[in-house]
Design an enzyme around this catalytic site. Structure first.
Site, PDB file in Angstrom:
ATOM      1  N   GLU A 303      64.323 -39.838 -24.775  1.00 31.21           N
ATOM      2  CA  GLU A 303      63.330 -39.104 -23.828  1.00 31.21           C
ATOM      3  C   GLU A 303      62.453 -39.811 -23.458  1.00 31.21           C
ATOM      4  O   GLU A 303      61.904 -39.959 -22.352  1.00 31.21           O
ATOM      5  CB  GLU A 303      62.926 -37.639 -24.505  1.00 31.21           C
ATOM      6  CG  GLU A 303      64.074 -36.730 -24.854  1.00 31.21           C
ATOM      7  CD  GLU A 303      65.092 -36.097 -23.681  1.00 31.21           C
ATOM      8  OE1 GLU A 303      64.673 -36.609 -22.691  1.00 31.21           O
ATOM      9  OE2 GLU A 303      65.909 -35.383 -23.743  1.00 31.21           O
ATOM     10  N   ARG A 307      62.056 -40.948 -19.200  1.00 33.44           N
ATOM     11  CA  ARG A 307      61.396 -40.458 -18.903  1.00 33.44           C
ATOM     12  C   ARG A 307      60.080 -41.440 -18.339  1.00 33.44           C
ATOM     13  O   ARG A 307      59.588 -41.521 -17.470  1.00 33.44           O
ATOM     14  CB  ARG A 307      60.699 -39.130 -19.305  1.00 33.44           C
ATOM     15  CG  ARG A 307      62.013 -38.217 -19.310  1.00 33.44           C
ATOM     16  CD  ARG A 307      61.461 -36.640 -19.762  1.00 33.44           C
ATOM     17  NE  ARG A 307      62.731 -36.155 -20.399  1.00 33.44           N
ATOM     18  CZ  ARG A 307      62.845 -34.633 -20.213  1.00 33.44           C
ATOM     19  NH1 ARG A 307      61.943 -34.138 -19.305  1.00 33.44           N
ATOM     20  NH2 ARG A 307      63.899 -34.010 -20.917  1.00 33.44           N
ATOM     21  N   ASP A 436      77.153 -37.213 -22.588  1.00 36.39           N
ATOM     22  CA  ASP A 436      77.145 -37.358 -20.846  1.00 36.39           C
ATOM     23  C   ASP A 436      76.855 -38.783 -20.485  1.00 36.39           C
ATOM     24  O   ASP A 436      77.543 -39.554 -19.931  1.00 36.39           O
ATOM     25  CB  ASP A 436      76.243 -36.289 -20.314  1.00 36.39           C
ATOM     26  CG  ASP A 436      74.817 -36.275 -20.902  1.00 36.39           C
ATOM     27  OD1 ASP A 436      74.615 -36.684 -21.878  1.00 36.39           O
ATOM     28  OD2 ASP A 436      74.085 -35.227 -20.352  1.00 36.39           O
ATOM     29  N   GLU A 572      71.683 -32.299 -11.950  1.00 34.55           N
ATOM     30  CA  GLU A 572      72.673 -32.934 -11.865  1.00 34.55           C
ATOM     31  C   GLU A 572      73.549 -32.799 -10.598  1.00 34.55           C
ATOM     32  O   GLU A 572      74.232 -33.829 -10.099  1.00 34.55           O
ATOM     33  CB  GLU A 572      73.636 -32.887 -12.846  1.00 34.55           C
ATOM     34  CG  GLU A 572      73.461 -33.487 -14.230  1.00 34.55           C
ATOM     35  CD  GLU A 572      71.854 -32.729 -14.903  1.00 34.55           C
ATOM     36  OE1 GLU A 572      71.890 -31.623 -14.710  1.00 34.55           O
ATOM     37  OE2 GLU A 572      71.255 -33.370 -15.758  1.00 34.55           O
ATOM     38  N   THR A 661      69.345 -42.525 -15.771  1.00 30.85           N
ATOM     39  CA  THR A 661      69.794 -41.417 -16.131  1.00 30.85           C
ATOM     40  C   THR A 661      68.742 -40.031 -15.597  1.00 30.85           C
ATOM     41  O   THR A 661      68.913 -39.128 -15.402  1.00 30.85           O
ATOM     42  CB  THR A 661      70.490 -41.122 -17.391  1.00 30.85           C
ATOM     43  OG1 THR A 661      71.105 -39.792 -17.448  1.00 30.85           O
ATOM     44  CG2 THR A 661      69.378 -41.176 -18.225  1.00 30.85           C
TER      45      THR A 661
HETATM   46  C1  DMJ Z   1      67.447 -35.454 -17.827  1.00 29.11           C
HETATM   47  O1  DMJ Z   1      66.497 -35.498 -18.815  1.00 29.11           O
HETATM   48  C2  DMJ Z   1      68.296 -36.405 -17.855  1.00 29.11           C
HETATM   49  O2  DMJ Z   1      69.003 -36.459 -16.612  1.00 29.11           O
HETATM   50  C3  DMJ Z   1      69.157 -36.748 -19.030  1.00 29.11           C
HETATM   51  O3  DMJ Z   1      70.205 -37.740 -18.837  1.00 29.11           O
HETATM   52  C4  DMJ Z   1      69.994 -35.086 -18.982  1.00 29.11           C
HETATM   53  N1  DMJ Z   1      69.144 -34.130 -18.973  1.00 29.11           N
HETATM   54  C5  DMJ Z   1      68.072 -34.232 -18.086  1.00 29.11           C
HETATM   55  C6  DMJ Z   1      68.366 -33.453 -16.957  1.00 29.11           C
HETATM   56  O4  DMJ Z   1      68.995 -32.408 -16.768  1.00 29.11           O
END
Ligand code: DMJ
Length: 672
Positions: A303, A307, A436, A572, A661
């Site tokens: 995370e 982020r 994912d 998403e 992501t």
């Molecule tokens: C985000 O932190 C990222 O996209 C992660 O890969 C999946 N979860 C959240 C958004 O839903």
């Protein structure tokens, strides 16, 4: 007068006498005289005494010698003349070189061809330098080395920046520096290892200059609505949660996760892309003055990487401001202890102040998606700093996972043990939570690295085949193609909203030359993801849906369980809509995104500022606000909305950037 009289007394052939007799001779006639005149007279007498033949021979010899003299004089004169001219030219050349060096110490442009003219170098012709040297001649050609190719090209395009190019003399110094594609020079830490040959500095993408010169594309109404939504969310964050991790918009307060200003950092590049310069500047000040990583706090490796590290890196790229790279480097170093495990598969948590790492209290497992979705960020950090340790650590994880058994046609389990390095909890396969972004980052790393790392592509292609073989089904009654799950051989029609990253990723792969089949699947899946919104009372998707495999015509395809009916403002579907619109130009994708934005505004907007996640997407009269705005709503959801509504493909060009992501654009490495 005397002369005249003497001449009158001379023998015929006056013409001779008239030029040789002088008044003095006339006066002194008769006595011994050794004067020149006397001697001449005596030679004349002797000449007269010679026979005709003798005179002819003498005259012939005289004429011959004189002729030779004239010829050799002419050729020596030529030689002399050319020597004189050459030395003048050489002098001019040296003067010119000195002039160039003084006038423009950063670049020493030399014509590529002997007859190149300074018109090719407008920055030089405008300086009114001395006449250019004729470099065709002599060793000067060797002295004037042609400028490096990039300097030449740059000088034709952008005269104002030419002087910033390093001179050859400075090359030793600049070797240790890294120049970002935005042109910012970064001095890597002196203690860092030299960059590996793999990590080449990409050229500034040519479109960056084209973008600079391009007329800005006007912002349309839908984009304005996104800006308005962002400002509203930002107002809540600024008023009640400034510098904290997340806004609690209903209670007008905040929640802390890592205590690192998560929302502020996640949102930096969105502000840049939306053109919110004032807000950006204010946030930058906070980063400069308040953001400190030397804190006794446990952070989740994944995370905090996607982020914070990703947010800082992309903001560095967009803004060219080295503050963000410095911060990224600091955080990257502090996250490294996570990789010190027996298997080199990282622990989930790191204390960034103490430099210690550990798995969650109840297990020594890490999540597969987490350990395989920090790669884009760490690899980019290595490229920028020249310190290969970041890339080495994450590449090792990918190589290891590549060789592991326990996959099912490329599909991976959800857990991996940090001691043994083996998958655990075998037999459960999903493209949702915990797996994912493993699939997403296979493709994106391959793109980031210039499509050369074949193992990544192999694993990606195999996995998509695995999806087709084991996880794809069609719902009833609408025949929606969806991605379910497999648990110990049993298919479940459950699909997380998280899986809606997949259509976008498939489309990105197809855009990068992978099977056209992938695009077809992407088109089918994005329709499904849209239906996950459209078939719900609020028009917002729940966290998880179950598709009907058998249902009458008047039924919906999606079923929602009470525990799954929350919506966290996730990105998403909007993310995939953005890719689909970019690659197809089909406006329906923009329209679907527009509907979703309006529903966010209707059911999740808090009047005093901010947006909130909700507990019940099935109840329009009371969606049950949760009182939390996730950082990815600003970092991802609104960013993708804005990009989806844009018709400017250069607004984060997908051939130049790859989105992490967490929707942070990072440059695609350009091969040398
Ligand atoms: C985000 O932190 C990222 O996209 C992660 O890969 C999946 N979860 C959240 C958004 O839903």
């Amino acid at each position: 007068a005397a002369m005249y009289s003497a001449a009158a007394a001379s023998p015929p052939r006056r013409d001779f006498i008239s030029v040789t007799v002088s008044p003095e001779e006339a006066v002194g006639a008769g006595g011994y005289n050794n004067s020149k005149a006397w001697r001449r007279r005596s030679y004349w007498r002797k000449w007269k005494q010679l026979s005709r033949l003798q005179r002819s021979v003498i005259l012939f010899l005289f004429a011959f010698v004189a002729g030779c003299g004239v010829i050799s004089y002419t050729s020596m004169g030529e030689q002399w003349k050319s020597l004189t001219e050459k030395s003048l030219d050489d002098q001019r050349t040296e003067t010119a070189i000195r002039g160039l060096k003084l006038a423009n110490p950063a670049v020493l442009p030399a014509p590529q061809k002997a007859d190149a003219n300074l018109g090719d170098y407008p920055e030089l012709s405008s300086q009114k330098l001395p006449k250019p040297p004729h470099v065709r001649r002599g060793p000067l050609n060797l002295q004037l080395k042609p400028p490096r190719r990039d300097v030449r090209l740059k000088s034709r395009r952008d005269t104002s920046r030419v002087v910033e190019e390093p001179v050859q003399a400075d090359e030793e110094k600049t070797e240790k520096s890294v120049i970002s594609w935005r042109g910012a020079v970064i001095e890597p830490d002196q203690s860092t290892e030299p960059p590996s040959s793999k990590m080449k500095e990409p050229e500034k993408p040519s479109s960056v200059e084209a973008e600079d010169q391009k007329e800005p594309v006007p912002i349309n109404e839908r984009q304005m609505a996104v800006i308005e939504a962002f400002r509203h969310a930002w107002k809540g964050y600024k008023d009640f949660a400034w510098g904290h991790d997340e806004l609690k918009p209903l209670s007008k307060s905040y929640s802390e996760w890592f205590g690192l200003g998560l929302t502020l950092i996640d949102a930096l590049d969105t502000m840049w892309i939306l053109g919110l310069k004032e807000e950006f500047e204010e946030a930058r000040k906070w980063v400069a003055n308040e953001l400190v990583f030397d804190k006794n706090v446990d952070v989740n490796l994944f995370e905090s990487t996607i982020r914070i590290l990703g947010g800082l890196l992309s903001t560095y790229h967009l803004s060219g401001d080295s503050l963000f790279l410095e911060k990224a480097k600091d955080l990257g170093n502090r996250l490294m202890p996570a990789f010190k495990t027996p298997s080199k598969i990282p622990y989930s948590d790191v204390n960034i102040g103490r430099g210690t790492a550990h798995p969650p209290r109840w297990t020594s497992d890490s999540t597969v998606a987490e350990v395989t979705s920090v790669q884009l960020e760490f690899r980019e950090l290595s490229r920028l700093t020249g310190d290969e340790k970041f890339q080495k650590a994450v590449d090792e994880v990918m190589k290891h996972v590549h060789t592991l058994s326990g996959k099912n046609d490329g599909l991976v389990p959800m857990f991996i043990n940090t001691n043994s390095g083996q998958f655990t909890h075998l037999g459960v396969y999903t493209l949702g939570a915990r797996a994912d972004s493993y699939y997403e980052y296979l493709l994106k790393q391959w793109i980031q690295g210039g499509k050369k790392e074949n193992e990544l592509l192999e694993d990606y292609m195999r996995a998509i085949e695995g999806v087709k073989k084991h996880l794809l089904q069609r719902s009833q009654p609408k025949q929606l193609t969806f991605v379910g799950e497999l648990a110990h051989g049993h298919f479940s029609a459950k699909m997380d909203h998280l899986v809606c990253f997949l259509p976008g990723t498939l489309a990105l792969g197809a855009h990068n030359g992978l099977s056209a089949d992938h695009m077809k699947l992407a088109e089918a899946l994005i329709e499904t993801c849209y239906q996950m919104y459209a078939q719900v009372e609020t028009g917002l998707s729940p966290e998880i849906v179950h598709f009907n495999l058998h249902a009458p015509k008047d039924h919906k395809d999606v079923e929602i369980k009470p525990a799954d009916r929350h919506n966290l403002l996730r990105p998403e579907t909007v993310e995939s809509l953005f890719y689909m619109y970019r690659f197809t130009g089909d406006k329906k994708y923009q329209d679907w995104g527009w509907e979703i934005l309006q529903n966010f505004n209707k059911y999740t907007r808090v009047p005093t500022g901010g947006y909130t996640s909700i507990n019940n997407v099935q109840n329009p009269s009371n969606p049950e606000p949760r009182d939390k705005m996730e950082s990815f709503f600003l970092g991802e959801t609104l960013k993708y909305m804005f990009l989806l509504f844009s018709d400017d493909i250069d607004l984060i060009n997908l051939d130049k950037y790859v989105f992490s992501t967490e929707a942070h654009p990072l440059p695609i490495w350009v091969p040398e």
